[in-house]
Design a protein around this motif. Structure first.
Motif: not given
Length: 156
Positions: A86-107
């Motif tokens: 299978p292909e090897v993919v760096m999924k930075y979109g999931n990282f952005l999603q998780t970062t938004f999750d963290f910011i909203i939870v922290a807020f």
């Protein structure tokens, strides 16, 4: 069991007693409740981010689905034996999603703690407010005049 532990030197008994005292404190129970509620709260916020906020952000930036963003590092290939690698993919979109999750939870947590702090300050202010002064006792003259008045009323 405690007898066996006492025979071993007594150190384990004090450890168990210390642990029991620690576990029975209210702080441990409060912390456990906080962890459970925090887990449930995290699911709510994750749903808010994934299902409400991120689609709006994606729409605002041209219909991009952040979870699908990624960089293919190595394409899908077939090895010499015919197995698909299978292909090897760096999924930075999931990282952005998780970062938004963290910011909203922290807020959200910040706002909840801030609101509780305001409520606590109001309660403390109410508790610190001086109690109303009791009504002063009537003087001897007032008591005597009240007694005379009552006697005169009874005579009529």
């Amino acid at each position: 069991m405690e007898n066996k532990l006492k025979e071993m030197g007594g150190k384990s008994v004090s450890f168990l007693q210390d642990f029991k005292a620690f576990a029975m404190k209210g702080n441990v129970v409060d912390m456990a409740v906080g962890v459970i509620i925090g887990g449930a709260f995290g699911k709510i916020v994750t749903s808010l981010v994934n299902d409400v906020i991120m689609p709006l952000i994606g729409l605002a930036v041209g219909g991009i689905d952040f979870t699908k963003l990624g960089k293919v590092l190595k394409e899908t290939s077939i090895d010499a034996e015919g197995n698909i690698i299978p292909e090897v993919v760096m999924k930075y979109g999931n990282f952005l999603q998780t970062t938004f999750d963290f910011i909203i939870v922290a807020f959200c947590i910040f706002m909840a703690i801030r609101m509780m702090g305001k409520l606590n300050r109001k309660e403390e202010a109410k508790a610190a407010a001086p109690a109303p002064a009791p009504e002063p006792k009537p003087s001897k003259e007032e008591l005597l005049l009240t007694e005379i008045r009552d006697l005169l009323k009874d005579k009529k």
